[in-house]
Design an enzyme around this catalytic site. Structure first.
Site, PDB file in Angstrom:
ATOM      1  N   PRO A   1       0.812  -1.221   0.000  1.00 27.64           N
ATOM      2  CA  PRO A   1       0.000   0.000   0.000  1.00 27.64           C
ATOM      3  C   PRO A   1       0.849   1.277   0.000  1.00 27.64           C
ATOM      4  CG  PRO A   1      -0.906  -1.588   1.542  1.00 27.64           C
ATOM      5  CD  PRO A   1       0.420  -2.142   1.071  1.00 27.64           C
ATOM      6  N   CYS A   2       0.414   2.240  -0.794  1.00 30.15           N
ATOM      7  CA  CYS A   2       1.204   3.459  -0.982  1.00 30.15           C
ATOM      8  C   CYS A   2       0.614   4.687  -0.288  1.00 30.15           C
ATOM      9  CB  CYS A   2       1.348   3.760  -2.472  1.00 30.15           C
ATOM     10  SG  CYS A   2      -0.219   4.212  -3.275  1.00 30.15           S
ATOM     11  N   GLN A   3      -0.542   4.558   0.343  1.00 28.92           N
ATOM     12  CA  GLN A   3      -1.226   5.735   0.872  1.00 28.92           C
ATOM     13  C   GLN A   3      -0.359   6.588   1.780  1.00 28.92           C
ATOM     14  OE1 GLN A   3      -2.407   2.673   0.656  1.00 28.92           O
ATOM     15  NE2 GLN A   3      -4.598   2.642   0.281  1.00 28.92           N
ATOM     16  N   ASP A   4       0.511   5.971   2.556  1.00 26.65           N
ATOM     17  CA  ASP A   4       1.287   6.717   3.545  1.00 26.65           C
ATOM     18  C   ASP A   4       2.620   7.235   3.019  1.00 26.65           C
ATOM     19  OD1 ASP A   4      -0.562   6.303   5.805  1.00 26.65           O
ATOM     20  OD2 ASP A   4      -0.041   4.202   5.461  1.00 26.65           O
TER      21      ASP A   4
ATOM     22  N   SER B   1       2.774   8.212  -0.520  1.00 24.56           N
ATOM     23  CA  SER B   1       2.438   8.983  -1.718  1.00 24.56           C
ATOM     24  C   SER B   1       2.557  10.480  -1.447  1.00 24.56           C
ATOM     25  CB  SER B   1       1.009   8.656  -2.160  1.00 24.56           C
ATOM     26  OG  SER B   1       0.602   9.524  -3.190  1.00 24.56           O
TER      27      SER B   1
END
Length: 182
Positions: free
Chosen positions: A81-84, A86
């Site tokens: 996951p890249c949300q944190d 990006s």
């Protein structure tokens, strides 16, 4: 005519954070390989993956997998996951408790499975997002994770990976430790 035994064995892929399988398609094509297992928590997405790769088992939640019981693979792939990390996200970085912090489970898989190839897909924000260093035995935690580290300090040298304990660690430095660059 050649027998199957004359054909070289195709490389085997293990897929993490598999989604619908876009990265799998690319890696299968480039390496002439086959995906032999995947790990996807989202059941509707896993159902789509399973439709395109029938018979390939889903190992499920990456946080519960015992990597010593998993079929070894030649290539391990994943887009954690890249949300944190990006540049348009919260910029919480790679840290325990964040979605991007699930990277640590992929690192465990790499350490246990020791694949010949690892393909990681993520966003450019890995170059500038912070990461929390795990405390080393006998080391104080404070200098390893300075509270005054800012993104500006991280951006001043775009390829600095945070090799020194007293400097902020970049997310890319956490993802590409020297022990894997052999």
């Amino acid at each position: 005519m050649h027998d199957q035994e004359d054909q070289p064995r195709r490389l085997r892929i293990g897929s993490l954070f598999s989604g619908y399988g876009g990265l799998d398609l690319a890696v299968e094509h480039v390496f002439n390989a086959d995906t032999v297992w995947f790990s996807e928590l989202n059941q509707p997405v896993a159902a789509v993956f399973s439709r395109h790769w029938p018979g390939v088992p889903n190992l499920g939640d990456i946080t519960t997998i015992n990597w010593h019981e998993v079929e070894p693979v030649d290539i391990l792939i994943g887009g954690f996951p890249c949300q944190d990390v990006s540049t348009v996200g919260k910029r919480a970085g790679l840290a325990p408790g964040t979605r991007s912090g699930l990277w640590a489970h992929m690192a465990e898989a790499i350490d246990a499975l020791r694949p010949e190839w690892v393909v990681i897909e993520n966003v450019r924000g890995l170059l500038s997002s912070p990461a929390t260093r795990p405390p080393a035995e006998g080391d104080r935690h404070d200098p390893r994770n300075p509270g005054d580290a800012t993104l500006r300090e991280l951006e001043s040298d775009p390829w600095y990976l945070g090799d020194l304990a007293a400097r902020p660690l970049r997310a890319l430095g956490a993802v590409m430790p020297n022990r894997w660059l052999c």
